[in-house]
Design a protein around this motif. Structure first.
Motif, mmCIF file in Angstrom:
data_model
loop_
_atom_site.group_PDB
_atom_site.id
_atom_site.type_symbol
_atom_site.label_atom_id
_atom_site.label_comp_id
_atom_site.label_asym_id
_atom_site.label_seq_id
_atom_site.Cartn_x
_atom_site.Cartn_y
_atom_site.Cartn_z
ATOM 1 N N PRO A 145 0.904 -1.519 -0.022
ATOM 2 C CA PRO A 145 -0.296 0.158 -0.409
ATOM 3 C C PRO A 145 0.943 1.299 -0.372
ATOM 4 O O PRO A 145 1.677 1.412 0.711
ATOM 5 N N ALA A 146 0.491 2.203 -0.444
ATOM 6 C CA ALA A 146 1.084 4.160 -0.770
ATOM 7 C C ALA A 146 0.870 4.119 0.956
ATOM 8 O O ALA A 146 0.281 3.469 1.481
ATOM 9 N N PRO A 147 2.180 4.837 1.338
ATOM 10 C CA PRO A 147 1.612 5.364 2.739
ATOM 11 C C PRO A 147 0.575 6.713 2.541
ATOM 12 O O PRO A 147 0.110 7.675 1.680
ATOM 13 N N ILE A 148 0.285 6.308 3.966
ATOM 14 C CA ILE A 148 -1.199 7.907 4.216
ATOM 15 C C ILE A 148 -0.535 7.999 5.450
ATOM 16 O O ILE A 148 0.396 7.950 6.478
ATOM 17 N N ALA A 149 -1.079 9.572 5.583
ATOM 18 C CA ALA A 149 -0.445 10.926 6.138
ATOM 19 C C ALA A 149 -1.585 9.886 7.980
ATOM 20 O O ALA A 149 -2.397 9.663 7.501
ATOM 21 N N PRO A 150 -0.712 9.849 8.621
ATOM 22 C CA PRO A 150 -1.215 9.938 10.359
ATOM 23 C C PRO A 150 -2.405 11.378 9.856
ATOM 24 O O PRO A 150 -2.165 12.262 9.368
ATOM 25 N N PRO A 151 -3.428 11.189 11.390
ATOM 26 C CA PRO A 151 -3.735 11.896 11.799
ATOM 27 C C PRO A 151 -3.532 13.448 11.626
ATOM 28 O O PRO A 151 -2.070 13.568 11.757
ATOM 29 N N THR A 152 -4.048 15.046 11.838
ATOM 30 C CA THR A 152 -3.090 15.742 11.250
ATOM 31 C C THR A 152 -2.026 16.443 12.431
ATOM 32 O O THR A 152 -0.856 16.857 12.237
ATOM 33 N N LYS A 153 -2.680 15.920 14.046
ATOM 34 C CA LYS A 153 -1.639 16.505 15.072
ATOM 35 C C LYS A 153 -0.086 15.962 14.822
ATOM 36 O O LYS A 153 0.455 16.225 14.840
ATOM 37 N N LEU A 154 -0.761 14.335 14.510
ATOM 38 C CA LEU A 154 0.729 13.399 14.805
ATOM 39 C C LEU A 154 1.747 13.756 13.264
ATOM 40 O O LEU A 154 2.942 14.179 13.362
ATOM 41 N N ALA A 155 0.762 14.152 12.522
ATOM 42 C CA ALA A 155 1.840 14.812 10.840
ATOM 43 C C ALA A 155 2.204 16.333 11.899
ATOM 44 O O ALA A 155 3.271 16.612 10.695
ATOM 45 N N ASP A 156 2.132 16.796 11.863
ATOM 46 C CA ASP A 156 2.129 18.705 12.394
ATOM 47 C C ASP A 156 3.226 17.993 13.411
ATOM 48 O O ASP A 156 4.547 19.063 13.147
#
Length: 90
Positions: free
Chosen positions: A12-23
């Motif tokens: 699978p392609a990488p998926i961004a984590p939830p917004t706060k974790l990505a920030d």
């Protein structure tokens, strides 16, 4: 193509984590990149000082300073190209 007895898993392609974790991850990576660039500037200045001080009667120091330059430039290339390298490997 999988051999016998080896399960077939999709990639699978990488998926961004939830917004706060990505920030938070972006902030941490930005700080590491900033720290690496500051360290590289310091290393270039230190190599220049070694070359200048070692110019007379301390030629070994000048050689060590000159030999540090490719390592610093290589480190800078890794710092600046890290995301591209990882993207290429994935």
């Amino acid at each position: 193509m999988q051999g016998p007895g080896i399960p077939d898993f999709d990639d699978p392609a990488p998926i961004a984590p939830p917004t706060k974790l990505a920030d938070a991850a972006s902030t941490l990576i930005g700080w590491m990149k900033w720290g690496g660039l500051i360290g590289a500037v310091g290393a270039l200045v230190a190599a220049g000082i070694m070359m200048a001080v070692g110019r007379r009667n301390r030629n070994n120091m000048a050689v060590e300073g000159a030999m540090a330059l490719p390592w610093v430039v290589g480190g800078l290339a890794l710092i600046l190209g890290a995301t591209s390298i990882v993207g290429w490997l994935i």
